[in-house]
Structures are given as C-alpha cells and as structure tokens.
Write an enzyme that holds these catalytic residues in place. Sequence first.
Site, mmCIF file in Angstrom:
data_model
loop_
_atom_site.group_PDB
_atom_site.id
_atom_site.type_symbol
_atom_site.label_atom_id
_atom_site.label_comp_id
_atom_site.label_asym_id
_atom_site.label_seq_id
_atom_site.Cartn_x
_atom_site.Cartn_y
_atom_site.Cartn_z
ATOM 1 N N ASP A 24 36.721 42.520 38.674
ATOM 2 C CA ASP A 24 36.907 41.772 37.427
ATOM 3 C C ASP A 24 36.179 42.447 36.267
ATOM 4 O OD1 ASP A 24 37.523 39.106 36.003
ATOM 5 O OD2 ASP A 24 35.344 39.273 35.768
ATOM 6 N N GLU B 102 40.636 45.508 37.292
ATOM 7 C CA GLU B 102 41.298 44.826 36.176
ATOM 8 C C GLU B 102 41.003 45.576 34.888
ATOM 9 O OE1 GLU B 102 41.252 40.410 34.161
ATOM 10 O OE2 GLU B 102 39.375 41.486 34.421
#
Length: 610
Positions: free
Chosen positions: A260, A329
């Site tokens: 993330d 990401e």
Amino acid sequence: METAMRQRGGREKNAGHDAVSTRQPAPSGMVYHHRTKIIVLLLLLLAVLARVFLWGGRVAEDPPPSLSWWQTTIIYQIYPRSYQDSDGDGVGDIRGIIQRLDYIRSLNVRAIWLSPIFRSPMRDFGYDISNYTDIDPTFGNLEDFDNLISAAHDRGIKVILDFVPNHSSDLHPWFQLSRQGVAPYKDYYVWTSPGEPPNNWLSLFRGPAWTLDSVRGELYYHAFMVQQPDLNWRCAQLVEEMNNVLRFWMSRGVDGFRVDAIQNMFETENLSLNEPPSGDPDVEKDSWYSLRHDYTFDLPEIGGAVRRWRDVLNEYEALDGKARYLVVETLFDNDVSIRNQYYDYGADMPFNFDLLRVNRSCGGHCIQHYVNRELGHLSQGQWPNFVVGNHDNPRVASKMGKDFVNAVNMLLLTLPGTPTTYYGEELGMSDVHVSFDQGQDLQAKGQGEEYFRKYSRDASRTPMQWNEGKHGGFTSGCVPWLPVSQTSSYENVESQTVSSQSSPLNLYRKLAVLRNEPCFQYGGLEYGVVNDNIFSYIRSTPAGESYLVTINFGHDVSIDNFADALNGVRLGEITLTTGNLKSGKYHVGDKMDLYQLELYPGEGLVIKLR
C-alpha cells in the site's frame, strides 16, 4: 491505499502507440532461383497464419513459457468487512470468507487478496495498524487466519495480504514509545523540532502534514490522517522490524503481498525544503494536489526497500520452491516509466490502474490508448496487468451502466497478463447510496457532508449480494455495517447462477475458463478494428488457435468489416457473447462471416478463428 483522491484523466487523447507487427525474416544465404517464389509464398502464408504478437511487438514464445501461479490466475480482491458475516454482528470476517471459498473456486479464481485484517482502531478501516502481526478481533484471530490459509490451499487458492509500510496507527506501541523518546523507537517515525512546521508539506487527506505531539513536544509527519504517523524508513531497526513482519506472515503460509501507498514511503532528509505549487487552478490551497511533490513522493530510495523485500520473499522461495508474489500500489501518473520502474526494483508488477479511468465517454480509441499505455511500454520479462475496480473507486456498473458490465469483464479477462477483480464486479454490483448519517468513511465524514457526498468511498464497499434473503445473505444480524443494495433481491449469486447463461456471473465464469487457453495465458496481441465505437484484438500463439475479441464501447450501433483487419480471414465461430438483448442475433456456436459484424453498445464477442 485508503485515499479519497480525485481521479484525474477522464478521456485522454489516443497515445498513438500501436503494437509493432512482426513477420518472420526471409532465410539468409544462397537460394535457388526456381525455389524463390515458393519460399516467399510460404513465408507470407506463415505470416498470415501466425499473426502472433506479444505486447510491444515481441513474438510469443514457442514452446509455451513456464509461468508462475500469479501469471495464470485471476486475483480476486476481498474487502473483508463486506464479504460474509459468520457471527451476526453485521461485519464480515475471516470465518465468513472460509464459508465462501467454494464459490471463489467456482469463479476459476486461484488467488485472493484481502484488504487489511490486522489489529487496528479502524480510523481508516485497517490501514491504520496498531499491531502488524495480529488479527483484529473484528475479523477473528490468528487461529481463524491459519484455518483460512489451510482451507484456501486445500482448494488450490493462494492468499495475498496487504502490507502497509508507509505508516502505522498512532496507537501502535512503536509510536507510543517513540513519542516518549525510548530507544530505538524514538527514530521509528519522522520527527522535527517543536514550533512551526518546518515546511509546507500537505496531507493527502488535506491540511498540514505536520502535527505537534503533546508528549514529545515535537512535530511528526503524516502523509495521510493525523492518526497515521509516517514510519521512518531511514532507520535500520525499523527496516528489520518490517522485514520480520513479512517473515511472520509467510511463516503462516501467506503467498504474497500487495504493498500500500509505496510512493509515499520516503521524504527528503532536508526537512526545510518547501514543495513548489502545482499550478492547478481547480484545487483548494490546502489540497495535496495544490503542490508538486518533489520531496515526498516517488523518491529513489524506494527502490532499495523493494529490493530488500524481494530478498526476504526469496528466502522463503528458496526453502520450498514456491513463488511469492509482490505487487505494489502506484497512483495514476502520466509517465508510465515511473510505474514501470518497480519491475526493476524487484516487484512482480505495479498495479496498472489506467482502466479505472474508463467511463461512458471512453470509446474504442480511448480504450486502445489505455491498453497501449500498459502493453506498449513493457520491456522484456515485464508482465502486464489490468484492474477495473477496487475499494477506492466507483463500481463498473455505476461508471459505465449495467449494459456494459459484461463488456468490461470480457475486456479484463481476455487482455494479456494478470487481471484483478474487485468482489461483486462479477455480478455487476452497483454503488449504493449511503447517507451521511449511515456513512462509515470517517476520513470523508470528518470533512463535512458536502465532501462526504463527493468523495466517500462507502458506496463501493457495501456487502456482497449472495441471495434474495434478508441483507442479501450477507449477515443474519439486524443491521449490516453498510446498507445492502436494494437490488440484492435479484442481483445476487444465487439468482444469477440459475438465470440466463449470459448473466454477468455465468459469463464471468465462462470467461475465466477461457483464460486457461494458451493464447489467453501467454499469447500475443494484435489490434483488429479500432474506431470511435469498437475496440478489438486478436489473441494467438504460433501453434495454437486464434481468437478475435471485439467489443462496442461506444454510443452507436457499429457495422464493421473484420475480414480486412484479418487479412482476408472471413469465417469464425462464436465462443462467447455478452448476450446483449438489444441485439440477440449472435449465439454461441454460430458460424459467421466476419465481413460485416453488427454490434450494439455494450455488446461483445469472442470468436474462434482457427
């Protein structure tokens, strides 16, 4: 990443970067004159028959390449709070996921990715972690997780976890010790001297990115919420702590990680530097988008961190010979090379979010532009991927309309590389209206009702629709954590399973099986007819069958000559159809002339050519 960032881009100009056609070269050396015509004709015939192109114009491998599990499966993203509640408290949990593994298997999915399930105060629904190596009681416990790993592996399903390295919760013991100045934790976060903020840096969730801590008397940096202090990746002890987090979960059987907010991990060491204005006149002055992030975003030190994680994953792969998957990401960026640098760092891939921008203003040329941004910019050995939805973005049915759900799933599952499906997209679930009073997105609610209406992420996170029963079969409790769609009485797994063969779910399952064909697993791609309405392409392998995929993403009925695009090939057999009822003229198994295909908006076909 849990962020309410505006999706930029909309419809962009066609990149104009077409795949390069590759033909077999003529043999070198002396050729007898009387054989020249025969050889030339044979070569031309082979070129027409092969029609095999990998992204970037490279010829597909023959014999078939050896592919890892993450290259051959669909990755299915589960938002655990919304998938299945097993205990009636209105919130989904690990035991609920276990109950639904057979359904996941029926989708021909072999890998699930779970949004965060770690211990957390849930200010940002698990992306504010207070213990990286424990399960939040909302979802169960470590025994439940071990049972999930075992049950998933028994069914041939891999398990991928979120890894959140940029920040922790302010309730994490590390931060509590850091604010007290206890070694070595005092350096686990990014601190600066008391007083005014040292620079003009802004949070992605608006406002200053520096907050004064009353205990330490210094300011700490947070790229996201005030309750999410950034970890200091220049601290060697912190680096090893986080490496051990990866080891902890792999020792329990985890098969990979999705990283993330990786682009925010490092900040410049000189905290006195202000970031220059972006020059965007359409954003508020306290918005993250009002600045150009030269000192807090995409810093080169990220590469070293990814390489260290890859080394840790390789430790486990060396023990059992099983590949561990690492995907990161990355945000939308006009420079594809920034995204693709993560391949070189050691990630298996960076998520390609370009198709998240697609809406009803995006026709055939627009779709080609976004596909080209991925396939046209990969180097040898770099594996493509496509994503059409996730927990931070509107659902396909809400962006494109119900008539385009099958078309988008057909696109996703027949393009090269690894596709990622957000739970419920296989049903064509829509965003659900969530009132301000019902809202659970604390970040959006904290900025007022008007902001919540524009940017809340609750609408695409509502419970999975399993059957026509109470709360769509998601929970036996009185109140689910978010409202279930009113369409759950007829748009659900149970009804779509027994309904027409072209229901979104049934078509999705067939497309997922079709992906097992060699040409869809590793074959090349060559564009066919592309215009304002139609996006089409041919997937082939040198020794295998060829398929034409053609989809109308426009607003008008389109009648097109595919025979010309196929160098005179005029006959094909329909393998799959979106089943668009506005047409109804095409059926699976039909033999057809490709000279004139008539497709309605939202209609698509997969046609076997040979």
